[in-house]
Design an enzyme around this catalytic site. Structure first.
Site: not given
Length: 194
Positions: A167, A171
């Site tokens: 993640y 990001k």
């Protein structure tokens, strides 16, 4: 944001708008006069499942406020779905002024436990979904010399978060993409925020 800031006559696409931050963005844009495409695949936080119920519910909320909205259930990872989302918006309202790239999925596992399929899926949704939608709307914005693109990166786009390696990687990449895009288009009337 002061309520004096209005988006009357503007058209916005908000991805992942069936709940959470996306829903909040969609409702606030509608309150300020924007026409909103509420996009949501209807999956859970890991990307599993799918239903149009959440997007339709937000559309009804917007209509109850006196706003205009339509639902879209395309996945940001599907090229044909992205093209159809843009076409549906253009057919309905003839323009796209604002794009909020909010759709995303996450994972919670150690780096050792996270296999490559999970990493690829996190990048596919969080990064490539953002790039796909942005690439689809950017030519129209540039031709008009106006538009606003927003990507949601969260704190995970700035710092490392334990048990979120995939993640965070996705990001961080979203932040880098948006920083580079902003440098490229900021003098052409298109804003890019992350």
């Amino acid at each position: 944001i002061p309520m004096s800031i209005r988006f009357d006559g503007k058209v916005a696409i908000v991805t992942g708008a069936g709940g959470g931050l996306g829903r909040s963005h969609a409702l606030e844009l509608a309150r300020r006069g924007a026409k909103v495409v509420v996009n949501d695949l209807g999956g859970d936080r890991t990307g599993a499942g799918g239903s149009s119920e959440a997007a339709n519910k937000v559309v009804e909320e917007i209509k109850a406020l006196g706003g205009e909205a339509i639902a879209n259930g395309s996945s940001v990872t599907d090229d044909e779905g992205v093209a159809n989302m843009v076409k549906q918006t253009m057919d309905q309202w003839g323009r796209i002024d604002i794009l909020i790239n909010n759709a995303g999925i996450t994972q919670r596992s150690t780096a050792v436990q996270t296999d490559m399929a999970v990493y690829r899926r996190l990048l596919e949704v969080n990064l490539f979904g953002t790039i796909a939608l942005t690439s689809a709307v950017l030519p129209g914005m540039l031709s008009r010399g106006a538009g606003q693109i927003v990507a949601v990166a969260s704190v995970a786009g700035k710092v490392g978060v334990p048990l979120r390696t995939g993640y965070c990687a996705a990001k961080h990449a979203v932040v880098g993409y948006c920083d580079a895009l902003r440098a490229e288009v900021q003098d052409q009337g298109v804003g890019v925020l992350v």
